[in-house]
Design a protein around this motif. Sequence first.
Motif, PDB file in Angstrom:
ATOM      1  N   UNK A  39     -16.644   6.962  14.609  1.00 56.32           N
ATOM      2  CA  UNK A  39     -17.850   6.540  15.313  1.00 56.32           C
ATOM      3  C   UNK A  39     -17.732   5.080  15.736  1.00 56.32           C
ATOM      4  N   UNK A  40     -18.523   4.713  16.727  1.00 54.54           N
ATOM      5  CA  UNK A  40     -18.538   3.315  17.179  1.00 54.54           C
ATOM      6  C   UNK A  40     -19.011   2.412  16.046  1.00 54.54           C
ATOM      7  N   UNK A  41     -19.961   2.887  15.242  1.00 61.89           N
ATOM      8  CA  UNK A  41     -20.463   2.059  14.141  1.00 61.89           C
ATOM      9  C   UNK A  41     -19.374   1.815  13.091  1.00 61.89           C
ATOM     10  N   UNK A  42     -18.494   2.798  12.863  1.00 65.21           N
ATOM     11  CA  UNK A  42     -17.378   2.582  11.935  1.00 65.21           C
ATOM     12  C   UNK A  42     -16.417   1.543  12.498  1.00 65.21           C
ATOM     13  N   UNK A  55      -9.288   3.597   4.554  1.00 64.29           N
ATOM     14  CA  UNK A  55      -7.987   3.172   5.066  1.00 64.29           C
ATOM     15  C   UNK A  55      -7.590   4.079   6.232  1.00 64.29           C
ATOM     16  N   UNK A  56      -7.928   5.342   6.128  1.00 61.88           N
ATOM     17  CA  UNK A  56      -7.619   6.279   7.208  1.00 61.88           C
ATOM     18  C   UNK A  56      -8.269   5.881   8.520  1.00 61.88           C
ATOM     19  N   UNK A  57      -9.514   5.411   8.455  1.00 64.50           N
ATOM     20  CA  UNK A  57     -10.208   4.974   9.671  1.00 64.50           C
ATOM     21  C   UNK A  57      -9.523   3.748  10.267  1.00 64.50           C
ATOM     22  N   UNK A  58      -9.151   2.804   9.422  1.00 68.59           N
ATOM     23  CA  UNK A  58      -8.478   1.591   9.905  1.00 68.59           C
ATOM     24  C   UNK A  58      -7.141   1.958  10.542  1.00 68.59           C
ATOM     25  N   UNK A  59      -6.382   2.826   9.899  1.00 73.25           N
ATOM     26  CA  UNK A  59      -5.084   3.227  10.452  1.00 73.25           C
ATOM     27  C   UNK A  59      -5.253   4.016  11.749  1.00 73.25           C
ATOM     28  N   UNK A  60      -6.296   4.815  11.849  1.00 74.00           N
ATOM     29  CA  UNK A  60      -6.571   5.539  13.099  1.00 74.00           C
ATOM     30  C   UNK A  60      -6.850   4.571  14.243  1.00 74.00           C
TER      31      UNK A  60
END
Length: 97
Positions: A39-42, A55-60
Amino acid sequence: MDVTRTVARRLGEIGASVRQWRLMQSLKAEEVAERAGISRSTLQKIERGEPGVSVGAVLSVMQALGQLDHIVGAFDPLSTDIGRLRSTEKLPSRVRR
């Protein structure tokens, strides 16, 4: 220095770098979030250096920005002097006390 403050400061630095990578590529936050599958908020939380983002979101996001190889390379033990020195040793599969 307090570990928590050090980590918080580093999270802020990482977030600022993520934002800088996005802006250097002239990408809107919505575009990067969509490419990363978050999401944009993430993405905003990542760019603000907020703790608690996976960490998965950052790596994505780093993959969406074309920088994932740099992150993975930074964790390579063989890129350090101690890693290269110990690379010939048989390392234990786990450490017991």
